[in-house]
Motif scaffolding. Sequence first.
Motif, PDB file in Angstrom:
ATOM      1  N   VAL A  10      -0.550 -77.826 -34.314  1.00 35.48           N
ATOM      2  CA  VAL A  10       0.002 -76.473 -34.169  1.00 35.48           C
ATOM      3  C   VAL A  10       0.487 -76.263 -32.737  1.00 35.48           C
ATOM      4  CG1 VAL A  10      -0.549 -74.013 -34.226  1.00 35.48           C
ATOM      5  CG2 VAL A  10      -1.404 -75.515 -36.027  1.00 35.48           C
ATOM      6  N   THR A  11      -0.366 -76.599 -31.770  1.00 38.30           N
ATOM      7  CA  THR A  11       0.002 -76.410 -30.360  1.00 38.30           C
ATOM      8  C   THR A  11       1.188 -77.294 -29.976  1.00 38.30           C
ATOM      9  OG1 THR A  11      -2.292 -75.883 -29.830  1.00 38.30           O
ATOM     10  CG2 THR A  11      -0.865 -76.453 -27.988  1.00 38.30           C
ATOM     11  N   PHE A  12       1.187 -78.551 -30.424  1.00 37.09           N
ATOM     12  CA  PHE A  12       2.298 -79.460 -30.123  1.00 37.09           C
ATOM     13  C   PHE A  12       3.616 -78.906 -30.668  1.00 37.09           C
ATOM     14  CE2 PHE A  12       4.992 -82.971 -31.739  1.00 37.09           C
ATOM     15  CZ  PHE A  12       5.431 -83.465 -30.515  1.00 37.09           C
ATOM     16  N   SER A  13       3.598 -78.399 -31.887  1.00 36.36           N
ATOM     17  CA  SER A  13       4.817 -77.846 -32.493  1.00 36.36           C
ATOM     18  C   SER A  13       5.318 -76.634 -31.708  1.00 36.36           C
ATOM     19  CB  SER A  13       4.543 -77.446 -33.952  1.00 36.36           C
ATOM     20  OG  SER A  13       4.092 -78.550 -34.687  1.00 36.36           O
ATOM     21  N   GLN A  14       4.394 -75.784 -31.279  1.00 33.91           N
ATOM     22  CA  GLN A  14       4.773 -74.617 -30.483  1.00 33.91           C
ATOM     23  C   GLN A  14       5.415 -75.055 -29.161  1.00 33.91           C
ATOM     24  OE1 GLN A  14       1.016 -72.649 -30.083  1.00 33.91           O
ATOM     25  NE2 GLN A  14       1.065 -71.735 -32.126  1.00 33.91           N
ATOM     26  N   PHE A  15       4.760 -75.986 -28.485  1.00 33.42           N
ATOM     27  CA  PHE A  15       5.270 -76.450 -27.189  1.00 33.42           C
ATOM     28  C   PHE A  15       6.640 -77.104 -27.349  1.00 33.42           C
ATOM     29  CE2 PHE A  15       1.781 -76.664 -23.821  1.00 33.42           C
ATOM     30  CZ  PHE A  15       1.056 -75.624 -24.383  1.00 33.42           C
ATOM     31  N   LEU A  16       6.792 -77.931 -28.386  1.00 37.75           N
ATOM     32  CA  LEU A  16       8.053 -78.646 -28.590  1.00 37.75           C
ATOM     33  C   LEU A  16       9.201 -77.671 -28.856  1.00 37.75           C
ATOM     34  CD1 LEU A  16       9.465 -81.400 -28.892  1.00 37.75           C
ATOM     35  CD2 LEU A  16       8.906 -81.312 -31.343  1.00 37.75           C
ATOM     36  N   PHE A  17       8.974 -76.698 -29.712  1.00 38.78           N
ATOM     37  CA  PHE A  17      10.020 -75.727 -30.048  1.00 38.78           C
ATOM     38  C   PHE A  17      10.447 -74.930 -28.811  1.00 38.78           C
ATOM     39  CE2 PHE A  17      11.377 -71.448 -31.233  1.00 38.78           C
ATOM     40  CZ  PHE A  17      12.358 -71.712 -32.177  1.00 38.78           C
ATOM     41  N   ILE A  18       9.475 -74.422 -28.054  1.00 41.37           N
ATOM     42  CA  ILE A  18       9.783 -73.604 -26.871  1.00 41.37           C
ATOM     43  C   ILE A  18      10.455 -74.454 -25.792  1.00 41.37           C
ATOM     44  CG2 ILE A  18       8.755 -72.229 -25.009  1.00 41.37           C
ATOM     45  CD1 ILE A  18       6.610 -71.377 -27.090  1.00 41.37           C
ATOM     46  N   ALA A  19      10.026 -75.726 -25.658  1.00 46.51           N
ATOM     47  CA  ALA A  19      10.625 -76.613 -24.662  1.00 46.51           C
ATOM     48  C   ALA A  19      12.084 -76.920 -25.008  1.00 46.51           C
ATOM     49  CB  ALA A  19       9.828 -77.906 -24.564  1.00 46.51           C
ATOM     50  N   VAL A  20      12.392 -77.198 -26.274  1.00 43.08           N
ATOM     51  CA  VAL A  20      13.772 -77.490 -26.696  1.00 43.08           C
ATOM     52  C   VAL A  20      14.658 -76.267 -26.497  1.00 43.08           C
ATOM     53  CG1 VAL A  20      15.235 -78.042 -28.680  1.00 43.08           C
ATOM     54  CG2 VAL A  20      13.113 -79.319 -28.292  1.00 43.08           C
ATOM     55  N   GLU A  21      14.159 -75.090 -26.902  1.00 42.15           N
ATOM     56  CA  GLU A  21      14.919 -73.854 -26.728  1.00 42.15           C
ATOM     57  C   GLU A  21      15.191 -73.584 -25.244  1.00 42.15           C
ATOM     58  OE1 GLU A  21      15.607 -69.590 -26.006  1.00 42.15           O
ATOM     59  OE2 GLU A  21      13.877 -70.779 -25.354  1.00 42.15           O
ATOM     60  N   GLY A  22      14.179 -73.791 -24.397  1.00 46.02           N
ATOM     61  CA  GLY A  22      14.341 -73.558 -22.955  1.00 46.02           C
ATOM     62  C   GLY A  22      15.255 -74.582 -22.308  1.00 46.02           C
ATOM     63  N   PHE A  23      15.203 -75.837 -22.768  1.00 46.06           N
ATOM     64  CA  PHE A  23      16.056 -76.886 -22.210  1.00 46.06           C
ATOM     65  C   PHE A  23      17.540 -76.562 -22.448  1.00 46.06           C
ATOM     66  CE2 PHE A  23      18.195 -81.071 -22.566  1.00 46.06           C
ATOM     67  CZ  PHE A  23      17.951 -81.545 -21.286  1.00 46.06           C
ATOM     68  N   ILE A  24      17.822 -75.973 -23.611  1.00 44.96           N
ATOM     69  CA  ILE A  24      19.213 -75.642 -23.949  1.00 44.96           C
ATOM     70  C   ILE A  24      19.677 -74.363 -23.262  1.00 44.96           C
ATOM     71  CG2 ILE A  24      20.770 -75.016 -25.844  1.00 44.96           C
ATOM     72  CD1 ILE A  24      18.932 -76.720 -27.686  1.00 44.96           C
ATOM     73  N   PHE A  25      18.899 -73.294 -23.373  1.00 47.05           N
ATOM     74  CA  PHE A  25      19.365 -71.984 -22.941  1.00 47.05           C
ATOM     75  C   PHE A  25      18.941 -71.577 -21.532  1.00 47.05           C
ATOM     76  CE2 PHE A  25      19.188 -71.773 -27.624  1.00 47.05           C
ATOM     77  CZ  PHE A  25      20.518 -71.466 -27.877  1.00 47.05           C
ATOM     78  N   GLU A  26      17.832 -72.150 -21.012  1.00 45.49           N
ATOM     79  CA  GLU A  26      17.382 -71.774 -19.675  1.00 45.49           C
ATOM     80  C   GLU A  26      17.732 -72.851 -18.645  1.00 45.49           C
ATOM     81  OE1 GLU A  26      15.829 -70.228 -16.285  1.00 45.49           O
ATOM     82  OE2 GLU A  26      16.360 -69.208 -18.141  1.00 45.49           O
ATOM     83  N   ALA A  27      17.401 -74.114 -18.947  1.00 48.35           N
ATOM     84  CA  ALA A  27      17.648 -75.205 -17.990  1.00 48.35           C
ATOM     85  C   ALA A  27      19.066 -75.731 -18.073  1.00 48.35           C
ATOM     86  CB  ALA A  27      16.657 -76.337 -18.219  1.00 48.35           C
ATOM     87  N   ASN A  28      19.846 -75.253 -19.069  1.00 45.40           N
ATOM     88  CA  ASN A  28      21.238 -75.685 -19.229  1.00 45.40           C
ATOM     89  C   ASN A  28      21.328 -77.206 -19.299  1.00 45.40           C
ATOM     90  OD1 ASN A  28      23.999 -75.485 -19.499  1.00 45.40           O
ATOM     91  ND2 ASN A  28      24.390 -75.202 -17.304  1.00 45.40           N
ATOM     92  N   PHE A  29      20.538 -77.786 -20.207  1.00 45.30           N
ATOM     93  CA  PHE A  29      20.482 -79.239 -20.429  1.00 45.30           C
ATOM     94  C   PHE A  29      20.115 -80.005 -19.152  1.00 45.30           C
ATOM     95  CE2 PHE A  29      23.192 -77.526 -23.745  1.00 45.30           C
ATOM     96  CZ  PHE A  29      22.684 -78.137 -24.895  1.00 45.30           C
ATOM     97  N   GLY A  30      19.246 -79.410 -18.330  1.00 43.85           N
ATOM     98  CA  GLY A  30      18.750 -80.071 -17.127  1.00 43.85           C
ATOM     99  C   GLY A  30      19.613 -79.894 -15.899  1.00 43.85           C
TER     100      GLY A  30
END
Length: 308
Positions: A10-30
């Motif tokens: 459960v925790t891994f799925s939560q972390f993965l989803f939030i990390a992917v969303e943040g990588f795209i919309f916040e970090a602008n693909f790094g």
Amino acid sequence: RRFPGCGNIVTFSQFLFIAVEGFIFEANFGRKRPAIPIRNYFIMVAMFFTVSVVNNYALNLNIAMPLHMIFRSGSLIASMALGIIILKKRYSVSKYTSIALVSLGIFTCTFMSAKQVASDSSLKEEDGAQVFLWWLLGIAALTFALLMSARMGIFQEMLYKEFGKHSKEALFYNHALPLPGFLLLAPNIYQHAVLFNQSELFQVPGIGLTLPIMWFYLFMNVITQYVCIRGVFILTTECTSLTVTLVVTLRKFVSLIFSILYFRNPFTAWHWLGTSLVFVGTLMYTEVWKSLGLFLECGSRRRRMKEE
């Protein structure tokens, strides 16, 4: 409820989803540089990852979900204690009284849960002693996670004062950086993925998609957790760590009531007393009664002014 040890997937799925969303919309693909130095995020992440894993593991140590929620409500005490030690803060007598009520409430619930575990008639005496020892270990794990969580809140507060408020950035790094740590938990995550695949099929209303029901539960959990944690991180940039702790504590109260009523978890009059003490103490700490009195007084003044 079906798989008490599934906290890691459960925790891994939560972390993965939030990390992917943040990588795209916040970090602008790094491509976007962090406003807060990355080394500070590594410290925060170490705390965050540890708290998440220890809290999950406590459920494997004969800790019931209602007790888990109540015990974590004691974060107000931990935040206050560490605030006095680290930030050299001082509080009024009413504040210390409210903390004493919260402490008494948690002690009452913990003590009554201990009696339930110790008096389980379905176990042999030797097995009962072993179960009780595992329960004590679970309480120790929850205590450690409670203090670590409070320390993380104070650390976040200090970072935002020094570098400014960046809730979305903090949300991304707090979930992206710990992902490699889940490799240590890979066997457990894989085991529960297999169990999830074996659960009964469920047709998602509206779209007609059929999938194992445990995966549907997990998906819904991830979405609601994203909404929740994003709100909490925004709150950390606008309020002190103690205020954030209060809001999260009251949210846990709603979760607790739902858990008891919907899932019919065992809850005695002593548990209700302890729960009441926890949340009366929490409300007393925030002086919500005084704020309500001022609000009502202000309303009555306005009415009198309109009448005049």
